[in-house]
Write a protein that holds these residues in place. Structure first.
Motif, PDB file in Angstrom:
ATOM      1  N   GLY A  57     -15.540  10.915 -21.700  1.00  0.00           N
ATOM      2  CA  GLY A  57     -14.648  10.324 -22.688  1.00  0.00           C
ATOM      3  C   GLY A  57     -14.635   8.811 -22.773  1.00  0.00           C
ATOM      4  O   GLY A  57     -14.144   8.261 -23.759  1.00  0.00           O
ATOM      5  N   ASN A  58     -15.171   8.121 -21.786  1.00  0.00           N
ATOM      6  CA  ASN A  58     -15.074   6.657 -21.811  1.00  0.00           C
ATOM      7  C   ASN A  58     -15.938   6.024 -22.898  1.00  0.00           C
ATOM      8  O   ASN A  58     -15.479   5.136 -23.623  1.00  0.00           O
ATOM      9  N   THR A  59     -17.177   6.460 -23.039  1.00  0.00           N
ATOM     10  CA  THR A  59     -18.033   5.904 -24.084  1.00  0.00           C
ATOM     11  C   THR A  59     -17.442   6.198 -25.454  1.00  0.00           C
ATOM     12  O   THR A  59     -17.497   5.360 -26.363  1.00  0.00           O
ATOM     13  N   ARG A  60     -16.854   7.390 -25.613  1.00  0.00           N
ATOM     14  CA  ARG A  60     -16.170   7.726 -26.866  1.00  0.00           C
ATOM     15  C   ARG A  60     -15.035   6.753 -27.139  1.00  0.00           C
ATOM     16  O   ARG A  60     -14.869   6.279 -28.284  1.00  0.00           O
ATOM     17  N   ARG A  61     -14.255   6.432 -26.127  1.00  0.00           N
ATOM     18  CA  ARG A  61     -13.135   5.507 -26.309  1.00  0.00           C
ATOM     19  C   ARG A  61     -13.615   4.147 -26.803  1.00  0.00           C
ATOM     20  O   ARG A  61     -13.010   3.537 -27.684  1.00  0.00           O
ATOM     21  N   TYR A  62     -14.706   3.667 -26.228  1.00  0.00           N
ATOM     22  CA  TYR A  62     -15.225   2.368 -26.648  1.00  0.00           C
ATOM     23  C   TYR A  62     -15.745   2.441 -28.082  1.00  0.00           C
ATOM     24  O   TYR A  62     -15.576   1.500 -28.864  1.00  0.00           O
ATOM     25  N   GLY A  63     -16.363   3.557 -28.433  1.00  0.00           N
ATOM     26  CA  GLY A  63     -16.836   3.729 -29.800  1.00  0.00           C
ATOM     27  C   GLY A  63     -15.688   3.765 -30.793  1.00  0.00           C
ATOM     28  O   GLY A  63     -15.759   3.153 -31.868  1.00  0.00           O
ATOM     29  N   SER A 131     -21.402   2.322 -21.157  1.00  0.00           N
ATOM     30  CA  SER A 131     -20.298   2.432 -20.209  1.00  0.00           C
ATOM     31  C   SER A 131     -20.885   2.672 -18.827  1.00  0.00           C
ATOM     32  O   SER A 131     -21.949   3.283 -18.707  1.00  0.00           O
ATOM     33  N   PHE A 132     -20.205   2.170 -17.810  1.00  0.00           N
ATOM     34  CA  PHE A 132     -20.688   2.385 -16.446  1.00  0.00           C
ATOM     35  C   PHE A 132     -19.499   2.525 -15.511  1.00  0.00           C
ATOM     36  O   PHE A 132     -18.430   1.970 -15.750  1.00  0.00           O
ATOM     37  N   GLY A 133     -19.684   3.282 -14.429  1.00  0.00           N
ATOM     38  CA  GLY A 133     -18.601   3.550 -13.500  1.00  0.00           C
ATOM     39  C   GLY A 133     -18.597   2.615 -12.308  1.00  0.00           C
ATOM     40  O   GLY A 133     -19.645   2.306 -11.735  1.00  0.00           O
ATOM     41  N   GLY A 134     -17.414   2.145 -11.928  1.00  0.00           N
ATOM     42  CA  GLY A 134     -17.281   1.292 -10.750  1.00  0.00           C
ATOM     43  C   GLY A 134     -18.061   0.002 -10.880  1.00  0.00           C
ATOM     44  O   GLY A 134     -18.031  -0.671 -11.905  1.00  0.00           O
ATOM     45  N   GLU A 135     -18.796  -0.349  -9.840  1.00  0.00           N
ATOM     46  CA  GLU A 135     -19.618  -1.557  -9.881  1.00  0.00           C
ATOM     47  C   GLU A 135     -20.879  -1.339 -10.701  1.00  0.00           C
ATOM     48  O   GLU A 135     -21.522  -2.292 -11.133  1.00  0.00           O
ATOM     49  N   PHE A 163     -19.366  -2.154 -20.707  1.00  0.00           N
ATOM     50  CA  PHE A 163     -17.959  -1.933 -20.424  1.00  0.00           C
ATOM     51  C   PHE A 163     -17.773  -0.993 -19.233  1.00  0.00           C
ATOM     52  O   PHE A 163     -18.266   0.134 -19.225  1.00  0.00           O
ATOM     53  N   GLY A 164     -17.051  -1.469 -18.237  1.00  0.00           N
ATOM     54  CA  GLY A 164     -16.866  -0.718 -17.010  1.00  0.00           C
ATOM     55  C   GLY A 164     -15.610   0.129 -17.000  1.00  0.00           C
ATOM     56  O   GLY A 164     -14.620  -0.174 -17.668  1.00  0.00           O
ATOM     57  N   ASN A 165     -15.644   1.198 -16.233  1.00  0.00           N
ATOM     58  CA  ASN A 165     -14.506   2.106 -16.089  1.00  0.00           C
ATOM     59  C   ASN A 165     -14.587   2.777 -14.719  1.00  0.00           C
ATOM     60  O   ASN A 165     -15.500   2.520 -13.934  1.00  0.00           O
ATOM     61  N   TYR A 184     -11.155   1.557  -9.151  1.00  0.00           N
ATOM     62  CA  TYR A 184     -11.273   1.241 -10.577  1.00  0.00           C
ATOM     63  C   TYR A 184     -10.450   2.197 -11.443  1.00  0.00           C
ATOM     64  O   TYR A 184     -10.742   2.363 -12.630  1.00  0.00           O
ATOM     65  N   ARG A 185      -9.439   2.811 -10.865  1.00  0.00           N
ATOM     66  CA  ARG A 185      -8.646   3.809 -11.582  1.00  0.00           C
ATOM     67  C   ARG A 185      -7.893   3.227 -12.773  1.00  0.00           C
ATOM     68  O   ARG A 185      -7.464   3.958 -13.674  1.00  0.00           O
ATOM     69  N   HIS A 186      -7.724   1.909 -12.817  1.00  0.00           N
ATOM     70  CA  HIS A 186      -6.995   1.261 -13.909  1.00  0.00           C
ATOM     71  C   HIS A 186      -7.868   1.030 -15.142  1.00  0.00           C
ATOM     72  O   HIS A 186      -7.356   0.568 -16.182  1.00  0.00           O
ATOM     73  N   LEU A 187      -9.154   1.359 -15.038  1.00  0.00           N
ATOM     74  CA  LEU A 187     -10.080   1.098 -16.147  1.00  0.00           C
ATOM     75  C   LEU A 187     -10.473   2.387 -16.872  1.00  0.00           C
ATOM     76  O   LEU A 187     -10.674   3.408 -16.225  1.00  0.00           O
TER      77      LEU A 187
END
Length: 318
Positions: A57-63, A131-135, A163-165, A184-187
């Motif tokens: 869902g993160n890449t969708r959110r950015y889109g 989108s990428f996770g953590g570092e 964009f990181g998450n 990174y739970r806040h992202l």
């Protein structure tokens, strides 16, 4: 030495040998620099398409966030998962946004194949985001690869976004590294969406000013091993069980719908491991925890269950 220890040593040796081989072939990496793009077909944008490949869902959110910026600018916008879009109509749009997660340090193979099968999009300005996770790892080179693939079809790269998450990779938390994930739970948060909005506005400005993006890849170890034997086949070697638990399955079809390769068929409870690319979309999205997978002998927990366990609710863009 136990049989399990011997198996682990064999797997480790295979991975190490594959990594060395990948490094030796680094000099053969292509598309390190983008070629000179064709002229932008139209600098006045009236119709735009925002596409993404998103599993958790993160890449969708950015889109969706980028699409909101375009709509606020008076542009007619279509926003969709790439799998739900008719690629034959792509040439009808004045601007393309395409987003992808970083998948084993690269653009996912299924998305690469989709782009390579596109009709010509000569002169259409394109903005790529990942989108990428953590570092993360190899984020910059991944978005460069995404833009290069579009440029090969005739598109004109105009902007890139990274964009990181929080990571959505189940083996990490299932193997006891929850702290690494929860850091990174806040992202994504409001600042993330502000950056996405800036990215979208910058892409529009670059089109209006007829200014293609100048970019190049960077030397990185992850670029040498991305998507190769040591990564993809490493995941395959480490994965044991992969099946649908008939007692838990509610026949909702989510696993089949989210699988990008047709590797899982919920109606027949079938999993075709030869087609699986280990994106963990079936595991992460199953609402009934009915996907039974193991990694190095440990049962994997999906993203939905992990989020519930830690009270995590991801924020959608306003």
């Amino acid at each position: 030495m136990t049989e399990h220890d011997e198996e682990m040593m064999t797997r480790k040796s295979i991975l190490q040998a594959a990594s060395i081989t990948a490094l030796c072939t680094l000099a053969g990496e292509t598309h390190l620099f983008a070629s000179k793009p064709p002229p932008i077909r139209k600098t006045s944008i009236s119709k735009a398409i925002v596409l993404w490949y998103s599993q958790a869902g993160n890449t969708r959110r950015y889109g969706e966030c980028a699409a909101g910026v375009l709509k606020a600018s008076g542009i007619d916008v279509t926003a969709s998962d790439y799998r739900d879009f008719d690629a034959a109509t792509l040439a009808d749009y004045d601007l393309l946004f395409l987003g992808s997660p970083v998948y084993y340090y690269d653009v996912p193979g299924n998305l690469k194949k989709w782009i390579q099968a596109l009709p010509s999009i000569e002169g259409i300005p394109a903005a790529g985001f990942i989108s990428f996770g953590g570092e993360g790892g190899n984020q910059h080179n991944t978005v460069c690869t995404l833009l290069n693939l579009l440029a090969e079809k005739g598109a004109v790269p105009v902007e890139m976004g990274l964009f990181g998450n929080m990571s959505t990779y189940p083996p990490t938390w299932s193997m006891g590294m929850e702290e690494r994930i929860l850091k990174y739970r806040h992202l994504p948060n409001e600042k993330t969406y502000e950056r996405v909005s800036e990215f979208a506005r910058s892409a529009l400005t670059n089109v209006e000013e007829n200014r293609p993006l100048s970019y190049k890849k960077r030397f990185a170890f992850h670029e040498a091993i991305k998507g190769g034997f040591s990564i993809f086949w490493g995941a395959r070697l480490m994965t044991g069980t992969h099946r649908i638990d008939r007692d838990k399955c509610i026949q909702c079809g989510t696993c089949t719908a989210t699988c990008p390769t047709g590797a899982i068929q919920y109606k027949s409870y079938a999993v075709y491991s030869g087609k699986c690319i280990y994106c963990y979309g079936c595991l992460n999205n199953c609402p009934a925890s009915a996907i039974d997978m193991t990694y190095l002998g440990k049962k994997l927990t999906g993203f939905i269950d992990f989020s519930k366990k830690h009270g995590i609710t991801l924020k959608d863009p306003a």
